[in-house]
Scaffold this motif. Structure first.
Motif, PDB file in Angstrom:
ATOM      1  N   PRO A  51     -68.170 -19.024 -10.866  1.00 19.02           N
ATOM      2  CA  PRO A  51     -68.500 -19.547 -12.193  1.00 19.02           C
ATOM      3  C   PRO A  51     -68.500 -18.490 -13.290  1.00 19.02           C
ATOM      4  N   VAL A  52     -68.257 -17.240 -12.931  1.00 19.02           N
ATOM      5  CA  VAL A  52     -68.138 -16.163 -13.925  1.00 19.02           C
ATOM      6  C   VAL A  52     -66.676 -15.723 -14.051  1.00 19.02           C
ATOM      7  N   ARG A  53     -66.082 -15.278 -12.960  1.00 19.96           N
ATOM      8  CA  ARG A  53     -64.734 -14.711 -13.017  1.00 19.96           C
ATOM      9  C   ARG A  53     -63.668 -15.755 -13.363  1.00 19.96           C
ATOM     10  N   PHE A  54     -63.851 -16.977 -12.925  1.00 15.56           N
ATOM     11  CA  PHE A  54     -62.812 -17.999 -13.068  1.00 15.56           C
ATOM     12  C   PHE A  54     -62.455 -18.240 -14.533  1.00 15.56           C
ATOM     13  N   GLY A  55     -63.462 -18.409 -15.389  1.00 15.73           N
ATOM     14  CA  GLY A  55     -63.190 -18.632 -16.804  1.00 15.73           C
ATOM     15  C   GLY A  55     -62.761 -17.368 -17.528  1.00 15.73           C
ATOM     16  N   ARG A  56     -63.363 -16.244 -17.131  1.00 19.61           N
ATOM     17  CA  ARG A  56     -63.066 -14.974 -17.814  1.00 19.61           C
ATOM     18  C   ARG A  56     -61.602 -14.583 -17.658  1.00 19.61           C
ATOM     19  N   ARG A  57     -60.987 -15.002 -16.568  1.00 19.96           N
ATOM     20  CA  ARG A  57     -59.623 -14.580 -16.284  1.00 19.96           C
ATOM     21  C   ARG A  57     -58.646 -15.044 -17.364  1.00 19.96           C
ATOM     22  N   THR A  58     -58.807 -16.244 -17.871  1.00 23.74           N
ATOM     23  CA  THR A  58     -57.879 -16.766 -18.872  1.00 23.74           C
ATOM     24  C   THR A  58     -58.432 -16.712 -20.293  1.00 23.74           C
ATOM     25  N   ASP A  59     -59.724 -16.424 -20.442  1.00 29.17           N
ATOM     26  CA  ASP A  59     -60.335 -16.383 -21.777  1.00 29.17           C
ATOM     27  C   ASP A  59     -61.376 -15.265 -21.815  1.00 29.17           C
ATOM     28  N   PRO A  60     -60.943 -14.001 -21.747  1.00 25.06           N
ATOM     29  CA  PRO A  60     -61.902 -12.896 -21.647  1.00 25.06           C
ATOM     30  C   PRO A  60     -62.814 -12.763 -22.855  1.00 25.06           C
ATOM     31  N   GLU A  61     -62.374 -13.250 -24.012  1.00 25.38           N
ATOM     32  CA  GLU A  61     -63.219 -13.162 -25.206  1.00 25.38           C
ATOM     33  C   GLU A  61     -64.262 -14.281 -25.259  1.00 25.38           C
ATOM     34  N   GLY A  62     -64.110 -15.300 -24.402  1.00 22.78           N
ATOM     35  CA  GLY A  62     -65.092 -16.377 -24.355  1.00 22.78           C
ATOM     36  C   GLY A  62     -65.044 -17.330 -25.527  1.00 22.78           C
ATOM     37  N   PHE A  81     -73.004 -13.332 -28.707  1.00 24.88           N
ATOM     38  CA  PHE A  81     -73.006 -12.320 -27.647  1.00 24.88           C
ATOM     39  C   PHE A  81     -71.677 -11.571 -27.637  1.00 24.88           C
ATOM     40  N   PRO A  82     -71.705 -10.273 -27.389  1.00 21.60           N
ATOM     41  CA  PRO A  82     -70.441  -9.533 -27.213  1.00 21.60           C
ATOM     42  C   PRO A  82     -69.661 -10.123 -26.032  1.00 21.60           C
ATOM     43  N   SER A  83     -68.362  -9.950 -26.050  1.00 23.20           N
ATOM     44  CA  SER A  83     -67.502 -10.535 -25.024  1.00 23.20           C
ATOM     45  C   SER A  83     -67.898 -10.096 -23.616  1.00 23.20           C
ATOM     46  N   LYS A  84     -68.376  -8.854 -23.481  1.00 23.77           N
ATOM     47  CA  LYS A  84     -68.699  -8.376 -22.135  1.00 23.77           C
ATOM     48  C   LYS A  84     -69.894  -9.107 -21.541  1.00 23.77           C
ATOM     49  N   TYR A  85     -70.673  -9.794 -22.392  1.00 23.59           N
ATOM     50  CA  TYR A  85     -71.840 -10.526 -21.898  1.00 23.59           C
ATOM     51  C   TYR A  85     -71.672 -12.049 -21.949  1.00 23.59           C
ATOM     52  N   ILE A  86     -70.615 -12.548 -22.559  1.00 23.96           N
ATOM     53  CA  ILE A  86     -70.535 -13.976 -22.873  1.00 23.96           C
ATOM     54  C   ILE A  86     -70.552 -14.848 -21.615  1.00 23.96           C
ATOM     55  N   TYR A  87     -70.029 -14.328 -20.495  1.00 19.28           N
ATOM     56  CA  TYR A  87     -70.041 -15.100 -19.246  1.00 19.28           C
ATOM     57  C   TYR A  87     -71.296 -14.840 -18.412  1.00 19.28           C
ATOM     58  N   GLU A  88     -71.990 -13.741 -18.716  1.00 14.80           N
ATOM     59  CA  GLU A  88     -73.214 -13.379 -17.989  1.00 14.80           C
ATOM     60  C   GLU A  88     -74.267 -12.896 -18.988  1.00 14.80           C
ATOM     61  N   PRO A  89     -74.740 -13.749 -19.878  1.00 19.74           N
ATOM     62  CA  PRO A  89     -75.647 -13.291 -20.945  1.00 19.74           C
ATOM     63  C   PRO A  89     -76.973 -12.744 -20.419  1.00 19.74           C
ATOM     64  N   TRP A  90     -77.346 -13.100 -19.200  1.00 19.99           N
ATOM     65  CA  TRP A  90     -78.595 -12.602 -18.621  1.00 19.99           C
ATOM     66  C   TRP A  90     -78.526 -11.113 -18.305  1.00 19.99           C
ATOM     67  N   THR A  91     -77.322 -10.553 -18.292  1.00 16.57           N
ATOM     68  CA  THR A  91     -77.179  -9.111 -18.024  1.00 16.57           C
ATOM     69  C   THR A  91     -77.351  -8.270 -19.287  1.00 16.57           C
ATOM     70  N   ALA A  92     -77.408  -8.904 -20.443  1.00 11.49           N
ATOM     71  CA  ALA A  92     -77.633  -8.170 -21.694  1.00 11.49           C
ATOM     72  C   ALA A  92     -79.086  -7.717 -21.770  1.00 11.49           C
ATOM     73  N   SER A  93     -79.313  -6.607 -22.415  1.00 12.66           N
ATOM     74  CA  SER A  93     -80.685  -6.115 -22.574  1.00 12.66           C
ATOM     75  C   SER A  93     -81.454  -7.028 -23.514  1.00 12.66           C
ATOM     76  N   GLU A  94     -82.766  -6.888 -23.490  1.00 12.83           N
ATOM     77  CA  GLU A  94     -83.603  -7.720 -24.360  1.00 12.83           C
ATOM     78  C   GLU A  94     -83.244  -7.494 -25.827  1.00 12.83           C
ATOM     79  N   GLU A  95     -82.972  -6.253 -26.194  1.00  7.93           N
ATOM     80  CA  GLU A  95     -82.609  -5.951 -27.570  1.00  7.93           C
ATOM     81  C   GLU A  95     -81.279  -6.601 -27.938  1.00  7.93           C
ATOM     82  N   GLU A  96     -80.319  -6.534 -27.012  1.00 10.72           N
ATOM     83  CA  GLU A  96     -79.016  -7.150 -27.264  1.00 10.72           C
ATOM     84  C   GLU A  96     -79.134  -8.674 -27.360  1.00 10.72           C
ATOM     85  N   GLN A  97     -80.016  -9.250 -26.583  1.00 10.81           N
ATOM     86  CA  GLN A  97     -80.246 -10.694 -26.670  1.00 10.81           C
ATOM     87  C   GLN A  97     -80.862 -11.065 -28.023  1.00 10.81           C
TER      88      GLN A  97
END
Length: 529
Positions: A413-424, A437-453
């Motif tokens: 549920p993370v890699r599948f969508g990112r493969r064809t739409d990396p910018e989200g 959210f920055p693109s690097k977090y758009i598929y996994e927003p829980w990995t962003a820091s509290e400040e970034e959230q």
């Protein structure tokens, strides 16, 4: 004998390639074009939701307009099916009822009941095939009385049958002028109801508008690009493009606004002029044949839309978890790619086939281990193109309960969508809460820091949920469950399996794999980086 005929529209809501309506006009001195709007049937049997109601009413209004232009009208009569037929057969001195032949059990039962009324009240019943390419009964006969349970076997039978029947000619004003139209005043009395009349919720933003006219317009737009048609391969379309990367014609075929036979032969003409073109199962004609395959198997398989009592379906002890099912249905899984898919489905009534794969795999064998029947019911309610045979067949396929045997391939549920739409961009459109959210977090927003959230204006766990499962842990566990089921029910699993060395089957499995999804230029650059 010149008949007084009621032509019953059911799914064939069109005037092109309508053999039953053409036969009615050729054999009658008066024809009553009727659509019976049986609300109890539509709700309890067809399970249609608000978007499909809107699409149906738009299709009926378009059909009414087209019939008016040809000097006739559409009579939309509300009530219970048999009561309406009985009342109006007697009221209008009907000697013939014509209708499309359908293969779903509830439509077969409906036709049998109408034939019973015919014997009782003295009218003839004529049903002709118009919704499928082939007469499914003929396919069953050539396969020894049982349905071919693999695509490979199915294509062998079609090779014996040859091409489908050609479409019948389009109807003209002259066809209707040979018959008397319904009496004055009936059209006004039996008009197409408005959504508010039926207490249907307001229309959402679905880009699909119902009706034969709209369907034909979309068809011509696609067929105008003959290079695209000739080279089309379904697995290379992009699931999270902001506009459909497939034809998007499925709602019109499902409701019968478009003729599948007309589409088949239009494609044949384009293929004949092309130096090279794609082939089944991945070509556009191949998609029509998949539709036909599921129609054929469904027509002769008991309990096709259920697990219990279904002889070709693995009997699996799925979890029963109403809360998890609700979170999946309402786009609250915590996985943005899955939630964006379910949001598009609810808002528009259509999602790309690979998006359907991802959502279905997540619900069933991938993450939640919830029955495919539950997902099928949700799709039945929300999809504009919901179809008895195709919906159930695909859910059995995607849950690896039948037809599909590469069960070790689980969509991430993370890699599948990112493969064809990396910018989200797809996620940003359908889940605007995550758009900053920055693109690097758009598929996994829980990995962003509290400040970034905080900077993104979305706190995970408050504004958007945490993931409801650990995907790797859940999928590894479910994989072992599925492996055990298939070992215990080996004979059932083999019923729908082609020979392992069949090149078409292997190609299809490769095409469906995550590794063979199309990559955008941006995705390739991301991987290289």
């Amino acid at each position: 004998m010149r008949h007084h005929t009621i032509h019953l529209f059911r799914k064939g809501l069109r005037l092109h390639d309508n053999p039953a309506l053409l036969a009615a006009l050729q054999s009658s001195e008066v024809v009553y074009p009727v659509y019976i709007l049986d609300r109890a049937f539509m709700t309890s049997v067809m399970h249609i939701g608000a978007l499909r109601w809107h699409f149906l009413l738009q299709s009926l209004e378009d059909l009414r307009s087209s019939l008016c232009q040809l000097g006739s009208c559409l009579l939309v009569i509300q009530g219970e099916y048999e009561s309406v037929v009985r009342d109006h057969v007697q009221k209008w001195n009907i000697t013939q009822v014509t209708l499309d032949e359908e293969m779903e059990p509830f439509y077969k039962e409906m036709e049998a009941n109408i034939r019973g009324l015919g014997e009782e009240l003295g009218f003839e019943v004529l049903s002709l095939m118009g919704h499928s390419l082939y007469n499914t009964q003929r396919i069953l006969e050539l396969n020894g009385g049982t349905p071919p349970l693999t695509y490979k076997r199915f294509l062998r039978i079609l090779a014996l049958l040859g091409d489908p029947e050609v479409p019948v000619r389009n109807l003209t004003a002259e066809d209707f002028q040979r018959c008397s139209p319904p009496e004055l005043g009936l059209a006004e009395r039996y008009g197409v109801p408005l959504p508010t009349d039926l207490k249907i919720p307001p229309e959402s933003i679905s880009p699909w508008r119902g009706g034969e006219s709209e369907g034909l317009h979309r068809l011509e737009q696609h067929l105008a690009d003959q290079g695209w048609v000739a080279s089309f391969t379904k697995p290379k379309t992009i699931p999270n493009s902001l506009l459909p990367s497939t034809t998007g014609l499925s709602p019109y075929f499902s409701m019968g606004c478009l003729s599948v036979r007309s589409f088949f032969y239009r494609l044949s003409n384009i293929y004949a002029q092309a130096k090279h073109h794609s082939l089944p199962p991945v070509s556009l004609q191949g998609q029509l044949l998949w539709r036909e395959f599921f129609y054929t198997v469904a027509s002769a398989t008991p309990n096709f839309t259920k697990m219990a009592g279904n002889p070709i379906c693995l009997q699996i002890r799925w979890y029963e978890d109403a809360e998890r099912l609700h979170r999946w249905k309402t786009a609250q899984t915590g996985f943005p790619w899955i939630d964006a898919i379910m949001t598009q489905l609810r808002q528009e009534g259509w999602i790309h086939h690979l998006a359907r794969h991802a959502a279905a795999c997540f619900l069933t064998r991938g993450d939640l281990w919830i029955s495919w029947e539950e997902g099928m019911k949700v799709f039945e309610e929300l999809l504009l193109d919901a179809d008895y045979s195709i919906n159930a067949g695909n859910w059995m396929w995607l849950s690896a309960s039948a037809f599909f045997h590469q069960y070790t391939r689980i969509f991430c549920p993370v890699r599948f969508g990112r493969r064809t739409d990396p910018e989200g961009e797809y996620i940003r459109k359908y889940l605007p809460i995550l758009k900053n959210f920055p693109s690097k977090y758009i598929y996994e927003p829980w990995t962003a820091s509290e400040e970034e959230q905080k900077q993104a204006g979305c706190i995970i766990g408050r504004d958007y949920p945490f993931p409801m499962v650990d995907h790797k842990e859940a999928s590894d566990h479910n994989l072992q469950l599925m492996k055990q089921v298939r070992e215990e029910q080996y004979r059932t699993a083999q019923l729908t399996r082609d020979d392992a060395d069949d090149p078409m089957e292997m190609k299809l499995k490769r095409d469906l794999s995550e590794e063979n999804l199309p990559k955008t230029k941006a995705a390739r650059m991301t991987e290289q980086a």
